[in-house]
Scaffold this active site. Structure first.
Site, PDB file in Angstrom:
ATOM      1  N   THR A 176     111.797  28.543  -3.860  1.00 23.50           N
ATOM      2  CA  THR A 176     112.706  27.136  -4.156  1.00 23.50           C
ATOM      3  C   THR A 176     113.588  27.017  -2.740  1.00 23.50           C
ATOM      4  O   THR A 176     113.349  25.603  -2.368  1.00 23.50           O
ATOM      5  CB  THR A 176     113.463  27.633  -5.424  1.00 23.50           C
ATOM      6  OG1 THR A 176     112.631  27.570  -6.516  1.00 23.50           O
ATOM      7  CG2 THR A 176     114.521  26.209  -5.548  1.00 23.50           C
ATOM      8  N   ASN A 223     101.090  24.644 -10.078  1.00 24.43           N
ATOM      9  CA  ASN A 223     101.330  25.872 -11.008  1.00 24.43           C
ATOM     10  C   ASN A 223     100.839  25.777 -12.245  1.00 24.43           C
ATOM     11  O   ASN A 223     100.716  26.446 -13.388  1.00 24.43           O
ATOM     12  CB  ASN A 223     102.617  26.197 -10.866  1.00 24.43           C
ATOM     13  CG  ASN A 223     103.584  24.913 -10.957  1.00 24.43           C
ATOM     14  OD1 ASN A 223     103.370  23.902 -10.203  1.00 24.43           O
ATOM     15  ND2 ASN A 223     104.635  24.832 -11.866  1.00 24.43           N
ATOM     16  N   GLN A 263     101.217  29.299  -5.069  1.00 22.32           N
ATOM     17  CA  GLN A 263     100.589  29.321  -6.106  1.00 22.32           C
ATOM     18  C   GLN A 263      99.264  29.754  -5.596  1.00 22.32           C
ATOM     19  O   GLN A 263      98.292  30.452  -6.399  1.00 22.32           O
ATOM     20  CB  GLN A 263     100.424  28.398  -7.312  1.00 22.32           C
ATOM     21  CG  GLN A 263     101.580  28.390  -8.020  1.00 22.32           C
ATOM     22  CD  GLN A 263     101.817  29.527  -8.904  1.00 22.32           C
ATOM     23  OE1 GLN A 263     101.012  30.436  -9.380  1.00 22.32           O
ATOM     24  NE2 GLN A 263     102.976  29.513  -9.830  1.00 22.32           N
ATOM     25  N   SER A 283     106.251  32.708  -2.138  1.00 25.41           N
ATOM     26  CA  SER A 283     107.178  33.316  -2.769  1.00 25.41           C
ATOM     27  C   SER A 283     106.767  34.805  -3.085  1.00 25.41           C
ATOM     28  O   SER A 283     105.656  34.817  -3.166  1.00 25.41           O
ATOM     29  CB  SER A 283     107.594  32.693  -4.024  1.00 25.41           C
ATOM     30  OG  SER A 283     108.169  33.399  -4.853  1.00 25.41           O
ATOM     31  N   CYS A 301     109.091  27.073 -15.897  1.00 32.26           N
ATOM     32  CA  CYS A 301     110.469  26.510 -15.520  1.00 32.26           C
ATOM     33  C   CYS A 301     110.665  25.500 -16.762  1.00 32.26           C
ATOM     34  O   CYS A 301     112.025  25.017 -16.611  1.00 32.26           O
ATOM     35  CB  CYS A 301     110.063  25.517 -14.190  1.00 32.26           C
ATOM     36  SG  CYS A 301     109.737  26.478 -12.792  1.00 32.26           S
TER      37      CYS A 301
END
Ligand code: PLP
Length: 407
Positions: free
Chosen positions: A71, A156, A184, A204, A331
């Protein structure tokens, strides 16, 4: 019984080698900026991780900027490039135009919406029913004031993979900087990241059996970018704050684990398991719509909508059966009831979007687990439908008022 975990797009378990490396790293307490031995020790381990990651990606080590998450890396890419352009061109943010898509992760979408609210011109490109940005729409959206485009590599929720190489090429022809959120894609498909031509790429840790709370932005040499945080000169003065040493070491180890894998082979076997799951569900349950594209899709991701159900009820029943999957995206678990923007963008009704499950497999997923899910699903769906007003109305011949679609 061990839960059947089919939610690897939400997060992944730490790889044992990552866990070991992080446990060892907890003993390294020196500040990487300190010049005495303890500090240098921490610094060297960070640089080792940077080197491992850079060589996997085909980047220069100094192009890798560690952040506190994917993020943050997405925020840094978009706001950092804009901030820099404002400074060196002596122009206000309103002078610039950005392009993104309607199906980005909230860390890109909300960043762009925030900038749009502050006066920056932003185009949110629609996608086709497979979740793909059309290259001609992308080209048509570019204007002389377009500074940056941010289009995710793989989605995602449904797994759609974009033609990043073609989009980046078109962007570069017109002098537009190109960013892609590759969170992803990493570890799921074999990609030569150097060749896809993006100027900035986000990754990430926790999606690749690495730690949570650590990500990175690859900023190609020559791309002008400014930091978001004011403070010290860490990370080439692009990310102030004392580094998360165990997190970065864990991230480096997770990349090392991926580098040793044959990604083509593991993608093939994961895709075969996904196909077994897809086929088995279609055979056993009526009223299933497949939302994941059949081509250009992450091999592990299967999004389905099940008529006359609510994902919340399905998730609860699946949880009771020891099966972890997700509705749309992790999320959105805090915003239950809100239909996923990705599913609406590929033209699902609100009703269909709310009846959507996402299965995301991994190379550790077994055939036995898939068989067990297939054994359990029909009963769970029947149970949820048995209290579904729309199902009851339809099967008893009465008319049920359909909810209207909201966008
Ligand atoms: N981008 C995509 C496509 C994601 O799926 C996620 C996480 O779900 C992120 C970015 C955010 O990464 P992080 O959880 O590290 O902030």
């Amino acid at each position: 019984m061990k839960p059947i975990y089919l939610d690897h797009n939400a997060t992944t378990p730490l790889h044992l080698r990552v866990r070991q490396a992080m446990q060892d790293a907890l003993a390294i307490f020196g500040n990487p900026s300190s010049i005495y031995r303890l500090g240098r020790e921490a610094h060297n381990l960070i640089e080792e991780a940077r080197q491992t990651i850079a060589s996997f990606l085909g980047a220069q080590p100094q192009e890798i900027i560690f952040t506190g998450s994917g993020t943050e890396a997405n925020n840094l890419a978009i706001k950092g490039v804009l901030r820099s352009a404002c400074e060196w061109m002596h122009r206000p943010p309103e002078a610039f135009h950005l392009i993104t898509s309607e199906i980005e992760h909230p860390s890109v979408l909300e960043t762009c919406k925030g900038l749009a609210a502050a006066g920056v011109k932003v185009t949110f490109l629609p996608v086709d029913r497979h979740g793909r940005v059309r290259v001609k729409d992308f080209v048509a959206a570019i204007t002389p004031s377009t500074l940056l485009a941010s289009i995710m590599l793989a989605n995602n929720e449904i797994g759609a993979i974009q033609s990043i190489r073609a989009l980046a090429r078109e962007a570069h022809k017109r002098g537009v900087i190109f960013h892609s959120d590759a969170v992803q894609a990493l570890g799921k498909i074999a990609i030569d990241y150097r060749k896809i031509g993006a100027d900035l790429l986000t990754f990430s840790g926790h999606k690749i059996q690495g730690p949570k709370g650590v990500g990175l932005l690859w900023v190609r040499r020559g791309v002008r970018i400014r930091p978001l945080l004011d403070g010290g000169p860490q990370e080439g003065a692009l990310r102030a704050g004392t580094e998360n040493v165990p997190g970065i070491i864990g991230l480096g180890k997770a990349f090392e684990v991926i580098a040793r894998k044959d990604l083509r082979r593991s993608a093939k076997s994961v895709a075969a398991l996904k196909e077994t799951l897809r086929r088995g569900l279609m055979q056993r349950i009526k009223g299933i719509r497949i939302n994941s594209p059949s081509a250009n899709c992450l091999p592990n991701t299967l999004s389905i909508s099940i008529e006359d159900t609510e994902a919340e009820s399905l998730l609860m029943q699946l949880d009771l059966a020891g099966i972890c999957v997700s509705s749309g995206s992790a999320c959105s678990t805090e915003s239950y009831g809100e239909a996923s923007h990705v599913l609406l963008a590929i033209d699902l009704s609100t009703e269909q979007a709310r009846a959507t499950l996402r299965f995301s497999l991994a190379d550790t997923t077994t055939r036995k687990e898939i068989t067990e899910v297939l054994r359990r699903m029909p009963g769970i769906v029947a149970k949820v439908r048995s209290i579904s007003p729309s199902y009851l109305a339809r099967t008893s011949g009465k008319k049920h008022p359909r909810r209207s679609r909201t966008t």
